[in-house]
Design a protein around this motif. Structure first.
Motif, mmCIF file in Angstrom:
data_model
loop_
_atom_site.group_PDB
_atom_site.id
_atom_site.type_symbol
_atom_site.label_atom_id
_atom_site.label_comp_id
_atom_site.label_asym_id
_atom_site.label_seq_id
_atom_site.Cartn_x
_atom_site.Cartn_y
_atom_site.Cartn_z
ATOM 1 N N TRP A 1 -13.033 -13.760 -44.135
ATOM 2 C CA TRP A 1 -12.336 -15.028 -44.383
ATOM 3 C C TRP A 1 -11.692 -15.638 -43.140
ATOM 4 O O TRP A 1 -11.655 -16.885 -43.032
ATOM 5 C CB TRP A 1 -11.279 -14.839 -45.488
ATOM 6 C CG TRP A 1 -10.174 -13.883 -45.156
ATOM 7 C CD1 TRP A 1 -10.120 -12.559 -45.440
ATOM 8 C CD2 TRP A 1 -8.961 -14.195 -44.460
ATOM 9 N NE1 TRP A 1 -8.953 -12.005 -44.983
ATOM 10 C CE2 TRP A 1 -8.224 -12.998 -44.369
ATOM 11 C CE3 TRP A 1 -8.420 -15.363 -43.918
ATOM 12 C CZ2 TRP A 1 -6.983 -12.930 -43.746
ATOM 13 C CZ3 TRP A 1 -7.180 -15.300 -43.296
ATOM 14 C CH2 TRP A 1 -6.482 -14.106 -43.210
ATOM 15 N N PRO A 2 -11.197 -14.883 -42.136
ATOM 16 C CA PRO A 2 -10.575 -15.547 -40.977
ATOM 17 C C PRO A 2 -11.537 -16.429 -40.194
ATOM 18 O O PRO A 2 -11.102 -17.371 -39.517
ATOM 19 C CB PRO A 2 -10.088 -14.373 -40.109
ATOM 20 C CG PRO A 2 -9.918 -13.232 -41.063
ATOM 21 C CD PRO A 2 -11.029 -13.413 -42.048
ATOM 22 N N PHE A 3 -12.841 -16.159 -40.273
ATOM 23 C CA PHE A 3 -13.806 -16.940 -39.507
ATOM 24 C C PHE A 3 -13.922 -18.375 -40.000
ATOM 25 O O PHE A 3 -14.462 -19.233 -39.287
ATOM 26 C CB PHE A 3 -15.174 -16.255 -39.547
ATOM 27 C CG PHE A 3 -15.259 -15.038 -38.682
ATOM 28 C CD1 PHE A 3 -15.805 -15.101 -37.411
ATOM 29 C CD2 PHE A 3 -14.768 -13.817 -39.133
ATOM 30 C CE1 PHE A 3 -15.876 -13.981 -36.602
ATOM 31 C CE2 PHE A 3 -14.842 -12.685 -38.335
ATOM 32 C CZ PHE A 3 -15.383 -12.764 -37.061
ATOM 33 N N PHE A 4 -13.430 -18.648 -41.205
ATOM 34 C CA PHE A 4 -13.545 -19.988 -41.770
ATOM 35 C C PHE A 4 -12.252 -20.793 -41.650
ATOM 36 O O PHE A 4 -12.170 -21.911 -42.166
ATOM 37 C CB PHE A 4 -14.001 -19.891 -43.229
ATOM 38 C CG PHE A 4 -15.344 -19.238 -43.368
ATOM 39 C CD1 PHE A 4 -16.502 -19.962 -43.180
ATOM 40 C CD2 PHE A 4 -15.450 -17.879 -43.647
ATOM 41 C CE1 PHE A 4 -17.755 -19.354 -43.277
ATOM 42 C CE2 PHE A 4 -16.683 -17.266 -43.744
ATOM 43 C CZ PHE A 4 -17.844 -18.004 -43.559
ATOM 44 N N LEU A 5 -11.275 -20.244 -40.953
ATOM 45 C CA LEU A 5 -10.018 -20.975 -40.768
ATOM 46 C C LEU A 5 -10.164 -22.250 -39.961
ATOM 47 O O LEU A 5 -9.338 -23.157 -40.099
ATOM 48 C CB LEU A 5 -8.963 -20.053 -40.153
ATOM 49 C CG LEU A 5 -8.482 -18.918 -41.071
ATOM 50 C CD1 LEU A 5 -7.391 -18.107 -40.379
ATOM 51 C CD2 LEU A 5 -7.983 -19.459 -42.402
ATOM 52 N N PRO A 6 -11.184 -22.410 -39.080
ATOM 53 C CA PRO A 6 -11.378 -23.731 -38.452
ATOM 54 C C PRO A 6 -11.532 -24.857 -39.465
ATOM 55 O O PRO A 6 -11.114 -25.991 -39.204
ATOM 56 C CB PRO A 6 -12.653 -23.534 -37.629
ATOM 57 C CG PRO A 6 -12.610 -22.097 -37.239
ATOM 58 C CD PRO A 6 -12.049 -21.394 -38.455
ATOM 59 N N MET A 7 -12.092 -24.556 -40.627
ATOM 60 C CA MET A 7 -12.198 -25.579 -41.661
ATOM 61 C C MET A 7 -10.823 -25.946 -42.188
ATOM 62 O O MET A 7 -10.556 -27.116 -42.500
ATOM 63 C CB MET A 7 -13.087 -25.083 -42.808
ATOM 64 C CG MET A 7 -14.527 -24.813 -42.408
ATOM 65 S SD MET A 7 -15.578 -24.315 -43.797
ATOM 66 C CE MET A 7 -15.687 -25.857 -44.718
ATOM 67 N N ALA A 8 -9.927 -24.944 -42.271
ATOM 68 C CA ALA A 8 -8.550 -25.220 -42.689
ATOM 69 C C ALA A 8 -7.832 -26.049 -41.637
ATOM 70 O O ALA A 8 -7.065 -26.976 -41.960
ATOM 71 C CB ALA A 8 -7.808 -23.914 -42.944
ATOM 72 N N LEU A 9 -8.049 -25.757 -40.361
ATOM 73 C CA LEU A 9 -7.445 -26.543 -39.283
ATOM 74 C C LEU A 9 -7.898 -27.995 -39.345
ATOM 75 O O LEU A 9 -7.127 -28.914 -39.037
ATOM 76 C CB LEU A 9 -7.805 -25.942 -37.929
ATOM 77 C CG LEU A 9 -7.168 -24.593 -37.581
ATOM 78 C CD1 LEU A 9 -7.786 -24.022 -36.314
ATOM 79 C CD2 LEU A 9 -5.656 -24.743 -37.410
ATOM 80 N N LEU A 10 -9.153 -28.199 -39.748
ATOM 81 C CA LEU A 10 -9.674 -29.562 -39.872
ATOM 82 C C LEU A 10 -9.209 -30.242 -41.153
ATOM 83 O O LEU A 10 -9.534 -31.416 -41.385
ATOM 84 C CB LEU A 10 -11.203 -29.544 -39.829
ATOM 85 C CG LEU A 10 -11.822 -29.155 -38.475
ATOM 86 C CD1 LEU A 10 -13.328 -28.981 -38.618
ATOM 87 C CD2 LEU A 10 -11.501 -30.209 -37.423
ATOM 88 N N GLY A 11 -8.458 -29.517 -41.977
ATOM 89 C CA GLY A 11 -7.914 -30.112 -43.193
ATOM 90 C C GLY A 11 -8.910 -30.283 -44.309
ATOM 91 O O GLY A 11 -8.657 -31.037 -45.257
ATOM 92 N N MET A 12 -10.041 -29.606 -44.247
ATOM 93 C CA MET A 12 -11.047 -29.750 -45.302
ATOM 94 C C MET A 12 -10.519 -29.150 -46.605
ATOM 95 O O MET A 12 -10.059 -28.008 -46.624
ATOM 96 C CB MET A 12 -12.348 -29.070 -44.895
ATOM 97 C CG MET A 12 -13.035 -29.783 -43.739
ATOM 98 S SD MET A 12 -14.618 -29.056 -43.286
ATOM 99 C CE MET A 12 -15.221 -30.356 -42.179
ATOM 100 N N PRO A 13 -10.551 -29.910 -47.688
ATOM 101 C CA PRO A 13 -9.998 -29.442 -48.968
ATOM 102 C C PRO A 13 -10.681 -28.180 -49.474
ATOM 103 O O PRO A 13 -11.837 -27.894 -49.120
ATOM 104 C CB PRO A 13 -10.244 -30.621 -49.912
ATOM 105 C CG PRO A 13 -10.420 -31.804 -49.021
ATOM 106 C CD PRO A 13 -11.059 -31.290 -47.772
ATOM 107 N N LEU A 14 -9.979 -27.443 -50.306
ATOM 108 C CA LEU A 14 -10.516 -26.210 -50.875
ATOM 109 C C LEU A 14 -11.834 -26.472 -51.588
ATOM 110 O O LEU A 14 -12.770 -25.665 -51.503
ATOM 111 C CB LEU A 14 -9.497 -25.601 -51.841
ATOM 112 C CG LEU A 14 -9.959 -24.352 -52.606
ATOM 113 C CD1 LEU A 14 -10.217 -23.192 -51.644
ATOM 114 C CD2 LEU A 14 -8.926 -23.963 -53.661
ATOM 115 N N GLU A 15 -11.943 -27.600 -52.302
ATOM 116 C CA GLU A 15 -13.159 -27.889 -53.058
ATOM 117 C C GLU A 15 -14.367 -28.004 -52.126
ATOM 118 O O GLU A 15 -15.464 -27.538 -52.459
ATOM 119 C CB GLU A 15 -12.994 -29.185 -53.851
ATOM 120 C CG GLU A 15 -11.966 -29.121 -54.964
ATOM 121 C CD GLU A 15 -10.526 -29.243 -54.439
ATOM 122 O OE1 GLU A 15 -10.355 -29.573 -53.233
ATOM 123 O OE2 GLU A 15 -9.593 -28.997 -55.217
#
Length: 385
Positions: free
Chosen positions: A136-150
């Motif tokens: 799961w930590p490898f996908f944190l760039p998507m969280a940094l970009l603000g991409m919604p959970l959906e």
């Protein structure tokens, strides 16, 4: 997500049946019953682990995204935001996949997907149980970009489902598509242990990441599938734990604590000074016959029916798992693991041998194993249905 995957199971089954029939008609059957049962068992095991580790599946992303987002989620509104999410997810997945081949601890989680010495659509369902827990930590760039959970969940589901069709030997080269996308030809290379193919073609949807980062290889010679050190077992528990056990043995074999830490994070083929490991396939490995020990007809069909019953029990459980306590989910997961273990044990019994008394004892043990596991699964269905 596991509910959506269960809905897709009938389509997967039809595709598997078609590939098997096509191979039989063309005189090129890429299936072996025991291997396919083993792969399907790992798929069911991965769903069970996902059901008892929801925090690591999507929960960590849902919790961290509001705290890490550098961009307003509304920026990604519109169809193009969903397309970008798939591309970004695929790039993150490339690096997770690459690290999973280049770092021993991650390889221990990922190796299950590579253990099959055959390459067909059941191999696609041979999913890793602990991959998402560690990845799961490898996908944190998507969280940094603000991409919604959906969008994160939908992109992950798309990338996962896309990879189903590329696990086949019946589709050859596809021209320009092989240069851009992950295709059957590119993915056959990834699953092979041929020296020139090792650690190549990590891309899940797009193979352009491999071209950009120097990990691309074209299919130029017949592939030999499996892992450098073959599993040679139908035991699903052993399959999950095989490389963890190897890492433990390597760490225990060296007195230096620094080397014990290095064992976990250096390449899977690295061993501390004074110990040895199988780092590269040799000529004997490439010429080695596939693992396919003889199994009696009775045990084959008992294993098939037991996996089918375990699959039904999994479906009933996963449909209700979100409303169950963690303790009850853990018990249900244990029942699924017991059923799959029993199926693997039946496949490992070989054919009847010895005297009459020995055969009777084996048959009684076989029926005891089979009926006990069937009773556990049937009991769980009765309780949850």
């Amino acid at each position: 997500m596991h509910r959506i995957l269960l809905i897709a199971v009938p389509l997967f089954g039809l595709c598997i049946a078609f590939e098997w029939l096509w191979g039989r008609l063309k005189g090129r059957d890429t299936y072996r019953l025991s291997d396919s049962i083993s792969s399907l068992s790992q798929g069911l095991m991965s769903l069970a682990v996902a059901a008892v580790t929801p925090l690591f599946q999507n929960g960590m992303y849902a919790w961290l995204q509001p705290h890490l987002a550098l961009v307003r989620p509304s920026v990604w509104d519109g169809w193009w935001g969903w397309a970008v999410a798939i591309v970004v997810y695929d790039l993150c997945d490339y690096w997770l996949h690459r690290v999973s081949h280049e770092s021993a601890l991650f390889w221990a989680a990922h190796t299950v997907h590579h253990q099959s010495e055959h390459f067909n659509l059941t191999t696609a369902l041979r999913q890793e149980s602990f991959y998402a827990v560690m990845g799961w930590p490898f996908f944190l760039p998507m969280a940094l970009l603000g991409m919604p959970l959906e969008q994160y969940v939908a992109a992950g589901l798309f990338v996962l489902l896309y990879q189903f069709w590329i696990h086949t030997e019946h589709i050859g080269r596809l021209g320009w598509l092989d240069r851009v996308f992950s295709t059957p030809s590119n993915h056959r290379v990834h699953h092979a242990v041929n020296p020139r193919y090792l650690d190549k073609n990590y891309g899940a949807v797009l193979v352009i990441w491999d071209r950009m980062f120097g990990t691309f290889a074209e299919e130029t010679e017949p592939c030999v599938y499996g892992t450098v050190k073959p599993l040679h077992s139908w035991n699903p528990i052993k399959a999950v734990g095989q490389f963890y056990g190897e890492l433990f043995d390597r760490a225990r074999a060296t007195p230096r604590w620094a080397d014990r830490i290095r064992v976990l994070f250096k390449s899977p083929g690295w061993a501390p000074p004074g110990t040895s490991t199988t780092a590269e396939p040799d000529g004997d490995r490439l010429r080695q016959s596939r693992f396919d020990p003889a199994v009696s007809r009775l045990d084959r069909w008992r294993a098939v029916s037991l996996v089918a019953m375990t699959g039904v029990a999994s479906a009933v459980w996963l449909d209700a798992s979100d409303d169950m306590s963690e303790a009850r989910n853990l018990v249900a997961a244990a029942v699924i693991a017991a059923g799959l273990y029993a199926a693997g044990a039946l496949l490992a019994r070989g054919t009847d041998g010895g005297g009459d008394r020995g055969r009777r004892t084996r048959r009684l043990r076989g029926w005891g194993l089979y009926l006990g596991a069937m009773a556990l699964c049937a009991g769980m269905i009765a309780i949850l249905a």
